[in-house]
Motif scaffolding. Structure first.
Motif, PDB file in Angstrom:
ATOM      1  N   ALA A 327       0.759  -1.190  -0.085  1.00  0.00           N
ATOM      2  CA  ALA A 327      -0.085  -0.094  -0.077  1.00  0.00           C
ATOM      3  C   ALA A 327       0.918   1.224  -0.142  1.00  0.00           C
ATOM      4  O   ALA A 327       0.359   2.325  -0.608  1.00  0.00           O
ATOM      5  N   MET A 328       2.182   1.186   0.562  1.00  0.00           N
ATOM      6  CA  MET A 328       2.915   2.281   0.752  1.00  0.00           C
ATOM      7  C   MET A 328       4.383   1.956   0.109  1.00  0.00           C
ATOM      8  O   MET A 328       5.172   1.569   0.988  1.00  0.00           O
ATOM      9  N   PRO A 329       4.535   2.175  -1.033  1.00  0.00           N
ATOM     10  CA  PRO A 329       5.987   1.468  -1.562  1.00  0.00           C
ATOM     11  C   PRO A 329       7.050   2.506  -0.788  1.00  0.00           C
ATOM     12  O   PRO A 329       8.376   2.108  -0.890  1.00  0.00           O
ATOM     13  N   VAL A 330       6.746   3.695  -0.337  1.00  0.00           N
ATOM     14  CA  VAL A 330       7.828   4.542   0.063  1.00  0.00           C
ATOM     15  C   VAL A 330       8.450   3.860   1.379  1.00  0.00           C
ATOM     16  O   VAL A 330       9.308   4.267   1.670  1.00  0.00           O
ATOM     17  N   LEU A 331       7.765   2.664   1.986  1.00  0.00           N
ATOM     18  CA  LEU A 331       8.242   2.453   3.171  1.00  0.00           C
ATOM     19  C   LEU A 331       9.812   1.520   2.903  1.00  0.00           C
ATOM     20  O   LEU A 331      10.418   1.369   3.737  1.00  0.00           O
ATOM     21  N   LEU A 332       9.821   1.217   1.457  1.00  0.00           N
ATOM     22  CA  LEU A 332      11.031   0.572   0.995  1.00  0.00           C
ATOM     23  C   LEU A 332      12.145   1.664   0.469  1.00  0.00           C
ATOM     24  O   LEU A 332      13.333   1.196   0.302  1.00  0.00           O
ATOM     25  N   GLU A 333      11.921   2.726   0.649  1.00  0.00           N
ATOM     26  CA  GLU A 333      12.877   3.776  -0.135  1.00  0.00           C
ATOM     27  C   GLU A 333      13.693   3.897   0.979  1.00  0.00           C
ATOM     28  O   GLU A 333      13.548   3.903   2.270  1.00  0.00           O
ATOM     29  N   PRO A 334      15.071   4.531   0.656  1.00  0.00           N
ATOM     30  CA  PRO A 334      16.001   4.610   1.628  1.00  0.00           C
ATOM     31  C   PRO A 334      15.983   6.080   2.317  1.00  0.00           C
ATOM     32  O   PRO A 334      16.373   5.988   3.508  1.00  0.00           O
ATOM     33  N   ASP A 335      15.074   6.937   1.852  1.00  0.00           N
ATOM     34  CA  ASP A 335      14.742   8.253   2.743  1.00  0.00           C
ATOM     35  C   ASP A 335      13.282   8.152   3.404  1.00  0.00           C
ATOM     36  O   ASP A 335      13.174   9.088   3.949  1.00  0.00           O
ATOM     37  N   PHE A 336      12.790   6.914   3.550  1.00  0.00           N
ATOM     38  CA  PHE A 336      11.735   6.822   4.617  1.00  0.00           C
ATOM     39  C   PHE A 336      11.931   7.391   5.864  1.00  0.00           C
ATOM     40  O   PHE A 336      11.127   8.174   6.350  1.00  0.00           O
ATOM     41  N   PRO A 337      12.958   7.208   6.353  1.00  0.00           N
ATOM     42  CA  PRO A 337      13.161   7.583   7.906  1.00  0.00           C
ATOM     43  C   PRO A 337      13.286   9.245   7.779  1.00  0.00           C
ATOM     44  O   PRO A 337      12.711   9.692   8.941  1.00  0.00           O
ATOM     45  N   ILE A 338      13.765   9.861   6.935  1.00  0.00           N
ATOM     46  CA  ILE A 338      14.091  11.177   6.722  1.00  0.00           C
ATOM     47  C   ILE A 338      12.553  11.786   6.687  1.00  0.00           C
ATOM     48  O   ILE A 338      12.095  12.628   7.187  1.00  0.00           O
ATOM     49  N   GLN A 339      11.616  11.029   5.648  1.00  0.00           N
ATOM     50  CA  GLN A 339      10.442  11.701   5.721  1.00  0.00           C
ATOM     51  C   GLN A 339       9.517  11.394   6.752  1.00  0.00           C
ATOM     52  O   GLN A 339       8.650  12.619   6.966  1.00  0.00           O
ATOM     53  N   LEU A 340       9.683  10.520   7.743  1.00  0.00           N
ATOM     54  CA  LEU A 340       8.957  10.336   8.625  1.00  0.00           C
ATOM     55  C   LEU A 340       9.485  11.259   9.483  1.00  0.00           C
ATOM     56  O   LEU A 340       8.730  11.785  10.615  1.00  0.00           O
ATOM     57  N   GLN A 341      10.509  11.419   9.636  1.00  0.00           N
ATOM     58  CA  GLN A 341      11.300  12.567  10.804  1.00  0.00           C
ATOM     59  C   GLN A 341      10.745  13.850  10.708  1.00  0.00           C
ATOM     60  O   GLN A 341      10.403  14.695  11.611  1.00  0.00           O
ATOM     61  N   ARG A 342      10.494  14.327   9.227  1.00  0.00           N
ATOM     62  CA  ARG A 342      10.280  15.540   8.839  1.00  0.00           C
ATOM     63  C   ARG A 342       8.780  15.600   9.298  1.00  0.00           C
ATOM     64  O   ARG A 342       8.367  16.726   9.513  1.00  0.00           O
ATOM     65  N   LEU A 343       7.887  14.816   8.956  1.00  0.00           N
ATOM     66  CA  LEU A 343       6.601  14.807   9.376  1.00  0.00           C
ATOM     67  C   LEU A 343       6.406  15.235  10.736  1.00  0.00           C
ATOM     68  O   LEU A 343       5.455  15.932  10.942  1.00  0.00           O
ATOM     69  N   PHE A 344       7.189  14.863  11.740  1.00  0.00           N
ATOM     70  CA  PHE A 344       7.265  15.322  13.081  1.00  0.00           C
ATOM     71  C   PHE A 344       7.784  16.516  13.565  1.00  0.00           C
ATOM     72  O   PHE A 344       7.599  17.245  14.381  1.00  0.00           O
ATOM     73  N   THR A 345       8.624  16.913  13.003  1.00  0.00           N
ATOM     74  CA  THR A 345       9.757  17.977  13.183  1.00  0.00           C
ATOM     75  C   THR A 345       9.840  19.182  12.567  1.00  0.00           C
ATOM     76  O   THR A 345      10.355  20.255  12.972  1.00  0.00           O
ATOM     77  N   GLU A 346       9.211  19.161  11.364  1.00  0.00           N
ATOM     78  CA  GLU A 346       9.202  20.386  10.591  1.00  0.00           C
ATOM     79  C   GLU A 346       7.757  20.800  10.398  1.00  0.00           C
ATOM     80  O   GLU A 346       6.728  20.123  10.479  1.00  0.00           O
ATOM     81  N   PRO A 347       7.634  22.171  10.047  1.00  0.00           N
ATOM     82  CA  PRO A 347       6.141  22.651   9.875  1.00  0.00           C
ATOM     83  C   PRO A 347       5.856  21.967   8.437  1.00  0.00           C
ATOM     84  O   PRO A 347       6.561  21.598   7.586  1.00  0.00           O
TER      85      PRO A 347
END
Length: 403
Positions: A327-347
Motif C-alpha cells: 500500500a505504501m511503497p515509500v516504506l522501502l525507499e532509503p529516505d523513508f526515515p527522513i520523510q517520517l522524521q520531517r513529518l514530526f519535526t518540521e512545519p
C-alpha cells in the motif's frame, strides 16, 4: 508603433519657447553716434518706424528645438511598438530537451529552460542547466514569470515530466492558454536524497493493535536510522528513538510524539492528549472526524500519504494507507526515515511534488500590459547634439556680425 508620455505635465516646459523669441525680438544691433559738421544744422525729422523682425533665424530655430527636446524629455516619452510574438517552449527540469525537440517539431519557436533567467536552448545548448540553488524560485513561480514577461497573445508550450517537482499548493492561474505537454522523463537527473538532520530527531511513542504488529518493523527501522544519525550515538546508553507498546499502555504525558496504529474510533484519552499539545500520527483505519477536511502534509509520487489538522494546542495526522509495502511503497525507499522524521519535526510544507496531469495551468488572469520601450536615452543624445550645434552656431565664424 505609437508614442506615449509617462508624465504629460512635463510638456508645460514648452512655455520656455517664448524666451528665445523675446530675446531675438528685443535684441538691437549696436549703434555708434557719428557727428558730421555739414549736417549739424539740419533739422531732425522723425524716422519711419522699423518693422519687428527676427535676426539670426538659424540660431533661433536651434534654440527652439533644444527647448522643445528638453520639454519632451521631462515628459518621459515611451514607445509602444509591435511586440515579438514568436512562440515559446518552456522545458521543465527532468525533460530531455535534445530527444523531445525532434518529436515536438517546433522549429520556429524559441526554447527556454525553466530556470532563473530562462536560458535559451539551441543546438549547442541542449543540456539542462546546473542544479539551481536552494533559494531558487519554484517551477510554478517561473511559469508565472514567463507568462508575465511574454506579450499578450504569444503562444506558450510547456513540457513537463510525469511527476513535476517544484509545484505550488494550487494549480497556477495564467493570463493565456498554455499547451501543457507531459513527455517522457528519459534523461532526468537523479534526485539527490535529502540530508538527514542530526539535531531534530523525534522520539516516537508507538501504540498498536495486535493486527498491526507487522507494521512495526518499518518504524523500528526508522528509529535505527535515526539512532545512527543522532549526535549522541557514541553515548553509552543512547535514548531509543522509538518505544513500542500495546494500545492498552497509558500514554506518557512527557512524550510529544505518538504513532497510534489502532483501527476504530479514536479514544477520548488520546484526543485529550493531542489537544494538550501533542502530535499524533493515526492509523489509516482510525476514525477521527477532525480529519474530514484536513490538508495533505505528506504526498507520494502517486497519491497523498498523510493529512493533518489542528486539534486544540496539538496536531493530529493520519496515514492514508496501511504501513505495508503493497500500500505504501515509500516504506522501502532509503529516505523513508527522513520523510517520517520531517513529518514530526518540521512545519507542514507546501506540496512541491505533484502529478503533472493534475497541475496543468488554468486561465483567468487579465493579460499583463505591454512593456514600453523608453525613448529617454535617445532623446538625451539629441539634446546634447542640439546644444553643441547651438553653441557652434552662436560662437562660430559663420555668425553674421552685428551692424
Amino acid at each position: 508603433m505609437t508614442v506615449s508620455l509617462l508624465l504629460p505635465i512635463g510638456l508645460s516646459a514648452l512655455a520656455a519657447l517664448l524666451l528665445p523669441l523675446l530675446v531675438h525680438l528685443a535684441r538691437r544691433s549696436e549703434q555708434r553716434l557719428v557727428v558730421f559738421a555739414a549736417l549739424r544744422w539740419l533739422q531732425a525729422k522723425a524716422q519711419p518706424q522699423r518693422k519687428h523682425r527676427f535676426d539670426e533665424i538659424l540660431l533661433l530655430v536651434l534654440r527652439l528645438l533644444l527647448l522643445a527636446a528638453l520639454a519632451l524629455l521631462l515628459a518621459g516619452p515611451v514607445l509602444f511598438g509591435r511586440p515579438d510574438r514568436t512562440a515559446r517552449v518552456l522545458v521543465a527540469p527532468g525533460v530531455d530537451a535534445a530527444a523531445v525537440r525532434d518529436r515536438i517539431g517546433a522549429d520556429d519557436a524559441r526554447w527556454h529552460w525553466a530556470a532563473p533567467g530562462f536560458p535559451v536552448i539551441d543546438e549547442d545548448h541542449t543540456r539542462a542547466p546546473d542544479r539551481p540553488p536552494a533559494d531558487a524560485p519554484s517551477f510554478s513561480s517561473l511559469l508565472r514569470e514567463m507568462d508575465a514577461t511574454l506579450p499578450a497573445g504569444t503562444p506558450l508550450t510547456v513540457l513537463v515530466p510525469p511527476v513535476l517537482v517544484g509545484a505550488d499548493a494550487e494549480r497556477p492561474r495564467l493570463s493565456r492558454r498554455v499547451e501543457w505537454r507531459i513527455v517522457s522523463a528519459d534523461g532526468r537527473a537523479a534526485i539527490e536524497p535529502p540530508v538527514p538532520s542530526t539535531t531534530a530527531i523525534p522520539t516516537l511513542m508507538v501504540r498498536h493493535a495486535p493486527e498491526r504488529a507487522d507494521s512495526l518493523r518499518y518504524l523500528r527501522a526508522a528509529g535505527a536510522a535515526w539512532l545512527v544519525a543522532r549526535e549522541d550515538k557514541a553515548a553509552a546508553n543512547p535514548v531509543a528513538p522509538v518505544t513500542i507498546a500495546p494500545a492498552s499502555t497509558p500514554l506518557d504525558p512527557d512524550q510529544p510524539h505518538l504513532v497510534w496504529l489502532v483501527p476504530g474510533p479514536l479514544p477520548n484519552a488520546v484526543r485529550e492528549w493531542i489537544a494538550a499539545g501533542g502530535e499524533a500520527l493515526l492509523d489509516a483505519d482510525t476514525v477521527a472526524p477532525e480529519l474530514a477536511e484536513a490538508a495533505v502534509v505528506w504526498r507520494g509520487p502517486d497519491s497523498p500519504l498523510a493529512r493533518a489538522a489542528r486539534l486544540g494546542r496539538g496536531r493530529i495526522m493520519q496515514l492514508q494507507h496501511e504501513l505495508r509495502p503493497a500500500a505504501m511503497p515509500v516504506l522501502l525507499e532509503p529516505d523513508f526515515p527522513i520523510q517520517l522524521q520531517r513529518l514530526f519535526t518540521e512545519p507542514p510544507p507546501a506540496p512541491t511534488r505533484v502529478e503533472a496531469a493534475a497541475h496543468a495551468p488554468r486561465m483567468g488572469l487579465a493579460a499583463y500590459p505591454e512593456t514600453p520601450r523608453p525613448l529617454a536615452p535617445w532623446l538625451a543624445v539629441l539634446v546634447a547634439l542640439l546644444f553643441l550645434l547651438e553653441r557652434w552656431v552662436a560662437n562660430g565664424p559663420r555668425r553674421r556680425p552685428a551692424a
